[in-house]
Enzyme design. Structure first.
Site, short mmCIF file in Angstrom:
data_model
loop_
_atom_site.label_atom_id
_atom_site.label_comp_id
_atom_site.label_asym_id
_atom_site.label_seq_id
_atom_site.Cartn_x
_atom_site.Cartn_y
_atom_site.Cartn_z
NE ARG A 8 -5.34 10.03 12.61
CZ ARG A 8 -4.72 9.84 11.44
NH1 ARG A 8 -3.41 9.69 11.41
NH2 ARG A 8 -5.40 9.81 10.32
CB SER A 10 -6.69 5.21 10.48
OG SER A 10 -5.41 5.29 11.07
CE LYS A 79 4.14 9.94 7.83
NZ LYS A 79 2.98 10.80 7.55
CG ASP A 80 1.10 12.48 11.11
OD1 ASP A 80 1.54 12.90 10.02
OD2 ASP A 80 0.46 11.41 11.23
CB THR A 120 1.13 11.92 -3.19
OG1 THR A 120 1.55 12.36 -1.88
CG2 THR A 120 1.88 12.73 -4.21
CB SER A 122 2.80 14.41 0.92
OG SER A 122 4.07 14.87 1.32
NE ARG A 124 8.10 14.10 3.07
CZ ARG A 124 8.09 12.88 2.55
NH1 ARG A 124 9.06 12.50 1.74
NH2 ARG A 124 7.13 12.03 2.85
NE ARG A 125 4.90 10.42 0.98
CZ ARG A 125 4.05 9.74 1.74
NH1 ARG A 125 2.74 9.89 1.58
NH2 ARG A 125 4.49 8.90 2.66
NE ARG A 142 -6.33 14.61 3.72
CZ ARG A 142 -7.15 15.01 4.69
NH1 ARG A 142 -7.88 16.11 4.52
NH2 ARG A 142 -7.26 14.33 5.80
N GLY A 143 -6.54 10.35 2.25
CA GLY A 143 -7.24 9.20 2.81
C GLY A 143 -6.27 8.21 3.42
CG ASN A 144 -7.98 4.81 5.39
OD1 ASN A 144 -8.02 4.23 4.31
ND2 ASN A 144 -9.04 4.90 6.18
CB THR A 147 -9.19 5.57 1.38
OG1 THR A 147 -10.05 5.31 2.50
CG2 THR A 147 -9.89 6.51 0.41
NE ARG A 148 -3.06 7.27 1.38
CZ ARG A 148 -1.89 7.46 1.98
NH1 ARG A 148 -0.87 7.99 1.31
NH2 ARG A 148 -1.71 7.12 3.24
CB CYS A 236 5.06 19.09 10.00
SG CYS A 236 3.35 19.44 10.36
#
Length: 301
Positions: A8, A10, A79-80, A120, A122, A124-125, A142-144, A147-148, A236
């Site tokens: 990717r 990023s 994890k992805d 976040t 996620s 899970r989070r 969201r975002g890389n 960005t966050r 996932c």
């Protein structure tokens, strides 16, 4: 040998890919490595929640390129990678794991003991934070990482949740940004902090090469975590956390898994251990299947 690695675009994905490139070039100076950037659906659609984009949102396009022989291997955040995957592909190597922790990044002038807005997206989070830290107000983000962090510094959030591994791999100097961080007491995603190098199963020579950069401990632990999730059966996107730890001295693998029961507002956990050799992947899978099944029984009871 020439290898084309798919990645990717990023900063974090490229940092991980160049890390793999350097490892491969160190073990064989005759290897020629080319990096090919591939856009995934998760990169193109930055607004929709990950849960709506489906499984493999950050990996599917790379998988297709590999199956079409446009790239030789792909570098993923493990994890992805979906636990139910294309039968013609395999995770051939997992170098030594980075931190598995989730961390809260926040401005130094913010009192995180107050009720703060934390970003976040996620599942899970969000699920674990809502129960572990009820004072937090969780907002979608969201975002890389860049960005966050920008949105945090712009004041749109008072805190954001990221993987500590990402901060370390990108060598982000939080002090220079007037930011601090704290490790959160929530279970990590299965294989969080692990880089997975994927290859076609038929490419025996490439797989043999990749085994030279594999860390057996990381491979064993991440296999156990992912197989527990696979056994649990929610993919996932489940509010599911897992952490496996292998003790080399005692030749013992310990696995703890937790899931948030959204209907009853509770965290359900199960753990266990097994004596096994560091190369005993079958033993790790047996333990994971047992823990995953027991956890599912607890949720359904």
């Amino acid at each position: 040998m020439k290898l084309i690695i798919g990645s990717r675009g990023s900063k974090l994905a490229l940092a991980q890919t160049y890390y793999i490139k350097n490892l491969l070039e160190k073990i064989d100076e005759d290897i020629e490595v080319e990096i090919k950037i591939v856009k995934t659906r998760g990169d193109v659609d930055q607004k929709a929640p990950i849960s709506q984009l489906g499984l493999g949102v950050f990996t599917k396009e790379l998988d297709i390129k590999m199956l079409n022989y446009e790239i030789d291997i792909a570098v993923h955040s493990l994890k992805d990678v979906p636990t139910v995957w294309n039968e013609d592909l395999t995770i051939a190597a997992t170098p030594e794991r980075e931190s598995y922790h989730d961390v809260l990044v926040y401005s130094k002038d913010v009192n995180i003991e107050d009720s703060i807005i934390v970003g976040t997206s996620s599942i899970r989070r969000r699920a674990f934070l809502s129960l572990k830290y009820p004072g937090m107000r969780i907002a979608p983000l969201r975002g890389n990482i860049d960005t966050r962090l920008k949105k945090l510094r712009d004041g749109k959030y008072q805190g954001i949740v990221v993987a500590e591994a990402g901060l370390r791999r990108l060598k982000i100097d939080l002090d220079a940004l007037n930011l601090s961080y704290r490790i959160l007491d929530i279970p990590p995603a299965p294989a969080q902090g692990v880089i997975g190098v994927a290859a076609r199963k038929e490419d025996k020579e490439i797989i043999k090469l990749l085994k030279k950069i594999n860390d057996s401990k990381t491979y064993l632990e991440s296999t156990a975590e992912r197989w527990a999730l696979k056994t649990y059966g929610e993919g996932c996107q489940a509010p599911f956390g897992a952490l496996a730890r292998y003790c080399i001295e005692g030749e013992e693998l310990h696995l703890t898994c937790s899931v948030v029961d959204l209907e009853k507002g509770r965290i359900v956990s199960e753990d266990g251990k097994i004596r096994c050799d560091i190369e005993d992947v079958k033993g790790a899978k047996r333990l994971a299947k047992y823990i995953g099944s027991r956890l599912k029984e607890k949720i359904e009871s």
